[in-house]
Scaffold this motif. Structure first.
Motif, PDB file in Angstrom:
ATOM      1  N   THR A 248       0.854  -1.182   0.000  1.00 36.44           N
ATOM      2  CA  THR A 248       0.000   0.000   0.000  1.00 36.44           C
ATOM      3  C   THR A 248       0.902   1.248   0.000  1.00 36.44           C
ATOM      4  O   THR A 248       2.099   1.156   0.293  1.00 36.44           O
ATOM      5  CB  THR A 248      -0.942  -0.042   1.222  1.00 36.44           C
ATOM      6  OG1 THR A 248      -0.183  -0.407   2.378  1.00 36.44           O
ATOM      7  CG2 THR A 248      -2.057  -1.062   1.013  1.00 36.44           C
ATOM      8  N   ALA A 266      -0.303   2.831  -4.764  1.00 38.19           N
ATOM      9  CA  ALA A 266      -1.713   3.228  -4.618  1.00 38.19           C
ATOM     10  C   ALA A 266      -2.551   2.552  -5.702  1.00 38.19           C
ATOM     11  O   ALA A 266      -3.650   2.045  -5.450  1.00 38.19           O
ATOM     12  CB  ALA A 266      -1.843   4.748  -4.693  1.00 38.19           C
ATOM     13  N   SER A 269      -2.942  -1.400  -5.247  1.00 44.30           N
ATOM     14  CA  SER A 269      -3.729  -1.809  -4.069  1.00 44.30           C
ATOM     15  C   SER A 269      -5.087  -1.112  -4.033  1.00 44.30           C
ATOM     16  O   SER A 269      -5.753  -1.103  -3.003  1.00 44.30           O
ATOM     17  CB  SER A 269      -2.957  -1.481  -2.784  1.00 44.30           C
ATOM     18  OG  SER A 269      -2.736  -0.081  -2.664  1.00 44.30           O
ATOM     19  N   ARG A 270      -5.510  -0.541  -5.183  1.00 47.86           N
ATOM     20  CA  ARG A 270      -6.719   0.299  -5.165  1.00 47.86           C
ATOM     21  C   ARG A 270      -7.978  -0.474  -4.800  1.00 47.86           C
ATOM     22  O   ARG A 270      -8.839   0.038  -4.092  1.00 47.86           O
ATOM     23  CB  ARG A 270      -6.894   1.013  -6.511  1.00 47.86           C
ATOM     24  CG  ARG A 270      -7.163   0.067  -7.682  1.00 47.86           C
ATOM     25  CD  ARG A 270      -7.036   0.787  -9.020  1.00 47.86           C
ATOM     26  NE  ARG A 270      -7.322  -0.096 -10.139  1.00 47.86           N
ATOM     27  CZ  ARG A 270      -6.482  -1.039 -10.592  1.00 47.86           C
ATOM     28  NH1 ARG A 270      -5.320  -1.228 -10.011  1.00 47.86           N
ATOM     29  NH2 ARG A 270      -6.822  -1.806 -11.613  1.00 47.86           N
ATOM     30  N   GLU A 272      -8.381  -3.251  -2.906  1.00 42.17           N
ATOM     31  CA  GLU A 272      -8.415  -3.582  -1.476  1.00 42.17           C
ATOM     32  C   GLU A 272      -8.703  -2.328  -0.641  1.00 42.17           C
ATOM     33  O   GLU A 272      -9.493  -2.351   0.296  1.00 42.17           O
ATOM     34  CB  GLU A 272      -7.081  -4.183  -1.025  1.00 42.17           C
ATOM     35  CG  GLU A 272      -6.768  -5.551  -1.607  1.00 42.17           C
ATOM     36  CD  GLU A 272      -6.141  -5.489  -2.996  1.00 42.17           C
ATOM     37  OE1 GLU A 272      -6.087  -4.387  -3.610  1.00 42.17           O
ATOM     38  OE2 GLU A 272      -5.719  -6.546  -3.491  1.00 42.17           O
ATOM     39  N   ARG A 273      -8.042  -1.222  -1.005  1.00 37.39           N
ATOM     40  CA  ARG A 273      -8.213   0.002  -0.209  1.00 37.39           C
ATOM     41  C   ARG A 273      -9.633   0.549  -0.357  1.00 37.39           C
ATOM     42  O   ARG A 273     -10.245   1.009   0.599  1.00 37.39           O
ATOM     43  CB  ARG A 273      -7.158   1.039  -0.596  1.00 37.39           C
ATOM     44  CG  ARG A 273      -5.748   0.609  -0.126  1.00 37.39           C
ATOM     45  CD  ARG A 273      -4.666   1.642  -0.364  1.00 37.39           C
ATOM     46  NE  ARG A 273      -4.608   2.045  -1.749  1.00 37.39           N
ATOM     47  CZ  ARG A 273      -4.981   3.234  -2.217  1.00 37.39           C
ATOM     48  NH1 ARG A 273      -5.404   4.155  -1.379  1.00 37.39           N
ATOM     49  NH2 ARG A 273      -4.902   3.495  -3.494  1.00 37.39           N
ATOM     50  N   ARG A 277     -12.284   0.960   2.659  1.00 39.22           N
ATOM     51  CA  ARG A 277     -12.922   2.265   2.943  1.00 39.22           C
ATOM     52  C   ARG A 277     -14.429   2.123   2.997  1.00 39.22           C
ATOM     53  O   ARG A 277     -15.089   2.607   3.917  1.00 39.22           O
ATOM     54  CB  ARG A 277     -12.565   3.269   1.845  1.00 39.22           C
ATOM     55  CG  ARG A 277     -11.461   4.237   2.219  1.00 39.22           C
ATOM     56  CD  ARG A 277     -11.406   5.422   1.268  1.00 39.22           C
ATOM     57  NE  ARG A 277     -11.517   5.099  -0.144  1.00 39.22           N
ATOM     58  CZ  ARG A 277     -10.482   4.740  -0.903  1.00 39.22           C
ATOM     59  NH1 ARG A 277      -9.267   4.667  -0.384  1.00 39.22           N
ATOM     60  NH2 ARG A 277     -10.643   4.471  -2.179  1.00 39.22           N
ATOM     61  N   THR A 282      -9.984  -0.586   8.716  1.00 44.28           N
ATOM     62  CA  THR A 282      -8.640  -0.035   8.563  1.00 44.28           C
ATOM     63  C   THR A 282      -7.762  -1.095   7.910  1.00 44.28           C
ATOM     64  O   THR A 282      -7.734  -2.242   8.366  1.00 44.28           O
ATOM     65  CB  THR A 282      -8.055   0.330   9.947  1.00 44.28           C
ATOM     66  OG1 THR A 282      -8.961   1.212  10.586  1.00 44.28           O
ATOM     67  CG2 THR A 282      -6.701   0.998   9.817  1.00 44.28           C
ATOM     68  N   ARG A 284      -3.928  -1.976   5.744  1.00 46.26           N
ATOM     69  CA  ARG A 284      -2.640  -1.606   5.174  1.00 46.26           C
ATOM     70  C   ARG A 284      -1.759  -2.841   4.971  1.00 46.26           C
ATOM     71  O   ARG A 284      -2.007  -3.896   5.569  1.00 46.26           O
ATOM     72  CB  ARG A 284      -1.889  -0.594   6.049  1.00 46.26           C
ATOM     73  CG  ARG A 284      -1.444  -1.120   7.399  1.00 46.26           C
ATOM     74  CD  ARG A 284      -0.340  -0.240   7.989  1.00 46.26           C
ATOM     75  NE  ARG A 284       0.854  -0.297   7.152  1.00 46.26           N
ATOM     76  CZ  ARG A 284       1.908   0.501   7.298  1.00 46.26           C
ATOM     77  NH1 ARG A 284       1.930   1.436   8.215  1.00 46.26           N
ATOM     78  NH2 ARG A 284       2.974   0.355   6.523  1.00 46.26           N
TER      79      ARG A 284
END
Ligand SMILES: NC(=O)c1ccc[n+]([C@@H]2O[C@H](COP(=O)([O-])OP(=O)(O)OC[C@H]3O[C@@H](n4cnc5c(N)ncnc54)[C@H](OP(=O)(O)O)[C@@H]3O)[C@@H](O)[C@H]2O)c1
Length: 344
Positions: A248, A266, A269-270, A272-273, A277, A282, A284
């Motif tokens: 990440t 970024a 890993s878009r 998963e992030r 969100r 949370t 990472r």
């Protein structure tokens, strides 16, 4: 550059990135302890998947090694000399360490290591256990305490509980008072129950979502679809850490990489992030760090019989190709350790 007359030592190294055929066994210059470093005569080394990923060149965006590069990230041995300003340790002391990431170099007769990364090894702990502990132990500890901030009574899912990191994480999480669920093949279930896991999922036959209730925290070792499904199976407000997925963006900052690396991390890993969100989880990637103080805490637990390491031991430098192959199978239980012949 080492001088012509510098003493030499046996080592397992690469002189270019690539597959198993790139592994070299031969002579390399013996390191000298630098400022704040100890020279350690190596008795035993642990292996980790990062060793073959390094050989392959898969971590070079974060850790670009100059060639030739001695491989290896953790060891147990005896301090033979101390550099200037090397405090807290003495010559003759038994120590273990996760060596500095940017130098690696554990698979050799000698290694120079910053004393801040060392922990003294109590007499009751074997060379093999002390060599097996550092990388996987620190990874498990940092993920559970610093990233997941696991609390008593919480439910945690640990993927690949029988692996090097997993079998330590299961024990630590259980001791922290968490309810531990883990994935493994059924042949490992009894072993994992004995370590404190109470919910076991056969990842080859079952989807963990169908077998266990949503969890507060996940330690993911697999990445990809398993990571996405793990985020989806975490309660709102929960935490997920991956050590096996794609990095990440904060990893680029932690390694002081240029902006384009942050952008790349970024992008990869878009998914998963975004999922994390949307679910208020949370999330990472975590890249463990060497830490002598934390390692001392872990080794005291091994000495007290509270933390048990499962190891498979191989003897001598000639075994490295075979041990790499075993590790790359992805089916090993616990840690693989190579004991090196006593020298000097
Ligand atoms: N980011 C970091 O700082 C960091 C630190 C340490 C490790 N890692 C990474 O974390 C991963 C795990 O490391 P490790 O040392 O624990 O590996 P390992 O010891 O090689 O893991 C082997 C175990 O994985 C299990 N396994 C394989 N596929 C599985 C799946 N789909 N679901 C559940 N279990 C599975 C196998 O169980 P069965 O035999 O029962 O199939 C085997 O016991 C690696 O990718 C490694 O590079 C990252």
């Amino acid at each position: 550059m080492p001088g012509q007359d510098q003493e030499r030592m046996r080592a397992c190294y690469i002189d270019r990135y690539g597959g198993p055929g790139q592994l070299r066994l031969g002579q390399r210059p013996r390191p000298q302890p630098g400022d704040g470093e100890a020279l350690v005569r190596v008795a035993a080394v642990g292996l980790n998947p990062v060793d073959y990923k390094t050989r392959d060149g898969k971590v070079r965006i974060l850790l670009p090694y100059p060639m030739p590069q001695i491989l290896g990230n953790e060891l147990c041995g005896e301090i033979m000399a101390l550099g200037r300003n090397a405090a807290g340790f003495s010559v003759g002391q038994r120590v273990c360490t996760r060596v500095a990431k940017l130098s690696a170099g554990a698979f050799a007769e000698y290694a120079a290591v910053p004393t801040s990364m060392l922990a003294a090894v109590p007499d009751s702990v074997s060379d093999v256990d002390a060599a097996a502990l550092p990388l996987a132990g620190l990874t498990a500890w940092q993920c559970l305490t610093e990233v997941l901030q696991l609390q008593p009574g919480q439910r945690v899912l640990i993927h690949a509980g029988a692996g090097g990191v997993g079998h330590i994480a299961v024990q630590l999480a259980h001791q922290m008072g968490a309810v531990v669920a883990t994935t493994a093949s059924p042949a490992r279930f009894d072993f994992l129950r004995s370590l404190g896991a109470s919910e076991l999922v056969d990842y080859r036959q079952q989807r963990f979502e169908d077998c266990i209730a949503p969890v507060d925290a996940v330690l993911d070792t697999q990445g990809g679809d398993i990571l996405l499904r793990s985020i989806a199976h975490t309660r709102r407000g929960g935490r997920v850490v991956t050590i096996g997925g794609l990095p990440t963006p904060e990893i680029a900052d932690e390694f002081a990489k240029p902006f384009w690396v942050r952008w790349l991390f970024a992008w990869i890993s878009r998914r998963e992030r975004a999922l994390a969100r949307s679910r208020e989880v949370t999330f990472r990637y975590w890249f463990m760090r060497p830490d002598g103080t934390q390692l001392a805490e872990l080794i005291s637990r091994v000495a007290a019989g509270q933390l048990n390491l499962r190891t498979q031991v191989f003897e001598g430098f000639d075994r490295f190709p075979e041990v790499f192959a075993a590790l790359e199978s992805g089916r090993t239980v616990g840690k693989l350790v190579v004991r090196l012949p006593r020298i000097g």
